[in-house]
Write an enzyme that holds these catalytic residues in place. Structure first.
Site, short mmCIF file in Angstrom:
data_model
loop_
_atom_site.label_atom_id
_atom_site.label_comp_id
_atom_site.label_asym_id
_atom_site.label_seq_id
_atom_site.Cartn_x
_atom_site.Cartn_y
_atom_site.Cartn_z
N GLU A 49 0.72 -1.24 -0.08
CA GLU A 49 0.05 0.08 0.19
C GLU A 49 0.78 1.06 0.10
O GLU A 49 0.55 2.39 -0.56
CB GLU A 49 -0.96 -0.05 1.19
N CYS A 72 -2.32 -3.59 7.32
CA CYS A 72 -1.91 -3.89 8.54
C CYS A 72 -2.29 -2.22 9.51
O CYS A 72 -2.33 -1.21 8.80
CB CYS A 72 -0.49 -3.87 8.63
N ASP A 197 21.45 -39.46 -2.60
CA ASP A 197 21.39 -38.74 -3.82
C ASP A 197 22.47 -37.56 -3.93
O ASP A 197 22.57 -36.89 -5.06
CB ASP A 197 20.05 -38.17 -3.74
N GLU A 291 11.50 -32.59 0.66
CA GLU A 291 11.56 -33.36 -0.41
C GLU A 291 11.98 -34.76 -0.23
O GLU A 291 12.42 -35.36 -1.10
CB GLU A 291 12.80 -32.49 -1.10
#
Length: 367
Positions: A49, A72, A197, A291
């Site tokens: 804003e 706010c 991995d 993940e």
């Protein structure tokens, strides 16, 4: 022109750059012309804003504002947006959704109405709520929105029986994931996934532009993370969660490698994941992309801690009774107890499919 859609689009441009503040967009319209636009800036800088008001200047007097989230009304790092809107002489404001922050929660709307500003609520509310979902979870529970992400074959496997997993999905799906990584505060994996991995756990979208790099979180109860792991060598931060039973020499070696180690309470000999969520919340982590692997996902589902699921599904069959599944843990004993998703969206990514949905009984109701 749909000015609220324009405000939502502006807010999306700030996702990943505003945490722990929500991403918000604002548009100021006068005489059917846009005279000011703004979106949330990084923490400590201006809200949407304020950015729009600065651009509009004196043209804001008597104008209409379209904003994706209730302004706010409290002092934080910046002054209240409600005060600025009132002082600028705004005549009308359209608000997509109420701010769940207890310091706001409708009080901003009341303040604007008390100042004689006409308030219209609810335009594109569903889209606006999705934009602030991590903010809503964090501000009401002190813990991050937990997103379970996995890439699976059609038969639900994340790796072959030998542990090989690169790559199940194609380039478009992986590019999409890198964009998602750039929008979250943290990525979490279990140590078994890290060892198997050796992922970097960074956001690497093909745009080439600098992006937000999330905190990397490794759940490693016994401090088995290799000091040479790629994830430990990436900027900017890695956090390894261990228990008090972790090998002290291994912990010391990780610290010498420049990694932060957090000693967490244990549950059944492993890191207490709920305690870890509160630890992350204390660090202003509002969104967490989990993940894998299957053990971490299973533990989170078993404890009812998953809020959202992102499943990348590839049109391949892996097979094998010993092949790794996306979600392990205890699981449920009957279909009546299965976790079902709502607000499901399906997206095509090349040959792959992304299914996104929200757990019907989210963690927010269990904490």
């Amino acid at each position: 022109m749909d000015y609220m859609a324009q405000a939502i689009a502006l807010a999306k441009l700030s996702i990943g750059a505003t945490s722990p503040n929500p991403a918000v967009g604002a548009v100021i319209v006068k005489d059917k012309s846009v005279v000011g636009e703004g979106r949330t800036q990084p923490p400590g800088s201006w809200h949407a804003e304020m950015m729009a008001l600065q651009q509009a200047g004196e043209l804001a007097r008597g104008a209409t504002v379209y904003v994706s989230l209730e302004p706010c009304r409290h002092y934080g790092r910046t002054p209240p947006c409600t005060h600025a809107l009132i002082s600028a002489g705004i005549a009308e404001i359209h608000i997509a959704t109420v701010d769940p922050n207890p310091l706001v929660a409708g009080a901003g709307i009341k303040e604007l109405e008390s100042a004689g500003i006409r308030v219209v609520q609810g335009d594109m509310e569903e889209q606006a709520k999705e934009l602030i979902e991590s903010h809503a979870k964090f501000i009401t529970t002190g813990t991050p929105l937990v997103i379970a992400k996995f890439a699976v074959s059609l038969d639900g496997k994340i790796a072959t029986h030998t542990g090989h997993s690169n790559w199940i999905t194609g380039n478009e799906a992986r590019e999409h994931l890198h964009t998602i990584r750039s929008q979250v505060d943290a990525i979490m994996v279990g140590v078994n996934t890290l060892i198997a991995d050796n992922p970097q756990l960074t956001a690497r979208p093909g745009s080439g532009y600098p992006v937000n790099q999330p905190l990397r979180v490794i759940v490693d109860s016994r401090a088995r993370t290799p000091a040479a792991a790629l994830a430990l060598k990436q900027p900017p931060r890695t956090l390894i969660a261990v228990t008090e039973s972790a090998d002290h020499q291994a912990v010391a070696a990780l610290k010498r490698a420049g990694v932060e180690v957090a000693v967490m309470p244990s549950q059944g000999g492993r890191v207490d994941l709920l305690a870890l969520m509160h630890e992350l919340g204390s660090r202003n982590i509002t969104s967490l992309l989990v993940e894998g692997g299957g053990e971490i996902h299973g533990s989170l589902f078993d404890r009812g801690m998953v809020d959202k699921v992102m499943a990348y599904i590839a049109p391949v069959i892996i097979g094998g009774e010993d092949a790794v599944s996306a979600v392990a843990g205890r699981g449920v004993s009957s279909m009546d107890a299965a976790y079902r998703l709502s607000r499901v969206k399906v997206q095509r990514l090349g040959e792959d499919i992304l299914v996104v949905g929200y757990v019907d009984h989210p963690a927010i109701s269990r904490l």
